[in-house]
Design an enzyme around this catalytic site. Structure first.
Site, PDB file in Angstrom:
ATOM      1  CB  THR A  30      -0.939  -0.027   1.220  1.00  0.00           C
ATOM      2  OG1 THR A  30      -1.864  -1.098   1.027  1.00  0.00           O
ATOM      3  CG2 THR A  30      -1.702   1.265   1.392  1.00  0.00           C
ATOM      4  CB  THR A 112       0.301  -3.537   6.261  1.00  0.00           C
ATOM      5  OG1 THR A 112      -0.965  -3.557   5.604  1.00  0.00           O
ATOM      6  CG2 THR A 112       0.944  -2.171   6.160  1.00  0.00           C
TER       7      THR A 112
HETATM    8  N1  ASP Z   1      -2.270  -4.938  -0.082  1.00  0.00           N
HETATM    9  C1  ASP Z   1      -1.300  -4.478   0.786  1.00  0.00           C
HETATM   10  C2  ASP Z   1      -0.175  -5.472   0.968  1.00  0.00           C
HETATM   11  O1  ASP Z   1       0.615  -5.578   0.062  1.00  0.00           O
HETATM   12  C3  ASP Z   1      -1.817  -4.045   2.096  1.00  0.00           C
HETATM   13  C4  ASP Z   1      -0.900  -3.042   2.647  1.00  0.00           C
HETATM   14  O2  ASP Z   1       0.221  -2.884   2.253  1.00  0.00           O
HETATM   15  O3  ASP Z   1      -1.343  -2.334   3.568  1.00  0.00           O
HETATM   16  O4  ASP Z   1      -0.052  -6.133   1.967  1.00  0.00           O
END
Ligand code: ASP
Length: 346
Positions: A30, A112
């Protein structure tokens, strides 16, 4: 892999030679994501468009006042698309950089969703010297009040602070410093998603840039104990989650799929259902190493000497997905339950 001095910290942009040098390893998520518009806080994940690290840094000239940034750009992927082999490659890159005496600290940007798993693997792989800090963002780079840019600045501040040395791998989001071993993502949406459970945060990076630690980091036998270049392909380890009336079929399925290890995410303080227990006993009798963890989210599964003698270890306060990673790496070395238990103990 691409290694470049960043636009923010490169020569010709007023870089101060005295600044510490930080290796910034980027893997997407993200923090690099592009939304439809500034109010797109959710749909961006389906668009899967991510910015190159150079583009992120071009919008963050403030970073050049904190450190000289050397970027190491790994493929941008959503973190839930990473496999264990991918995560180990990331870990190897960061570990090698941390071993470079010209590098003051390493910062890894990561999605995340599985950030805590890669951060935990890093903790298993990096000797506690050079600071290694993992960060990400809960809002995409293009959103109103995006958290990524300040998270990145704070992660670099943390990685360059002498007080960060020797503490093991750190995770920084929302101004808050956590131990990689203990942190988990606890909300799908909030900026404060990362929490250390009942152990709390180690400290904060304050608004004036000061790094303030309120707690020390406990030593841990498994910290830095594994060379990711030497573990080869770790064996399959599955997680089986207990629930009301679970019949053990998933335990049998894991064994049938070739699991060398199974983490049982039991109820309460680590209690599978009777049918699951019977299936786990069959698995142990067949040579599968079982680790008893809890599905609760915090607290410990305390040692069980009788079970250990039978070849079943307990996870302590590691959550099931971290216990899975430790068990997988431990199994590359030994099948001795007592030796593996020592890696889980604090
Ligand atoms: N979709 C994202 C990830 O690559 C979520 C994030 O980074 O907050 O995990």
């Amino acid at each position: 892999m691409l290694v470049t001095p960043s636009a923010a910290g490169g020569p010709g942009r007023g870089r101060q030679p005295a600044l510490p040098r930080v290796a910034l390893v980027s893997t997407g998520g993200t923090i690099a994501s592009v939304g439809r518009d500034r109010l797109d806080l959710t749909g961006y994940a389906e668009r899967a468009e991510m910015r190159a690290v150079g583009a992120l840094l071009a919008e963050l000239p403030e970073l050049a006042t904190v450190a000289e940034i050397v970027t190491v750009e790994l493929p941008n992927v959503p973190s839930h698309a990473l496999g264990l082999a991918d995560a180990l490659r990331v870990v190897r890159t960061a570990r090698d950089l941390a071993a470079d005496p010209a590098i003051t600290g390493v910062v890894l940007t990561h999605g995340t969703n599985t950030l805590e798993e890669t951060a935990f693997l890093l903790d298993l792989a990096c000797p506690p010297g050079t600071p290694v800090v993992v960060t990400g963002a809960m809002r995409p780079a293009t959103s109103l009040s995006a958290d990524g840019p300040l998270n990145l600045v704070n992660a670099v501040r943390l990685a360059t602070d002498p007080a960060s040395r020797g503490r093991g791998v750190l995770v920084l989001l929302d101004d808050t410093v956590h131990a990689a071993r203990d942190v988990s993502k606890t909300s799908a949406n909030r900026l404060s998603a990362f929490r250390g459970g009942e152990l709390g945060p180690l400290g904060f990076v304050e608004g004036d840039g000061a790094v303030v630690f309120h707690h020390g980091t406990e030593p841990w036998a498994a910290r830095g104990a594994f060379d990711p270049g030497a573990v080869g392909t770790p064996p399959r380890v599955d997680i089986v989650l207990s629930y009301l009336g679970a019949d053990g079929a998933l335990v049998d399925a894991a064994v049938a799929a070739g699991a060398a290890g199974i983490v049982s995410a039991g109820t309460g303080a680590g209690y599978p259902t009777p049918a699951e227990s019977a299936a786990l006993d069959r698995a142990v009798a067949g040579g599968v190493l079982v680790c008893q963890a809890t599905r609760v989210g915090s607290g410990r599964v305390t040692p069980r000497p009788a079970a250990l003698a039978d070849g079943m270890v307990t996870a302590g306060n590691l959550n099931p997905w971290k216990a899975r990673l430790l068990l997988a790496l431990a199994l590359t070395r030994t099948r001795d339950a007592a030796a593996i238990q020592r890696l889980f103990d604090r």
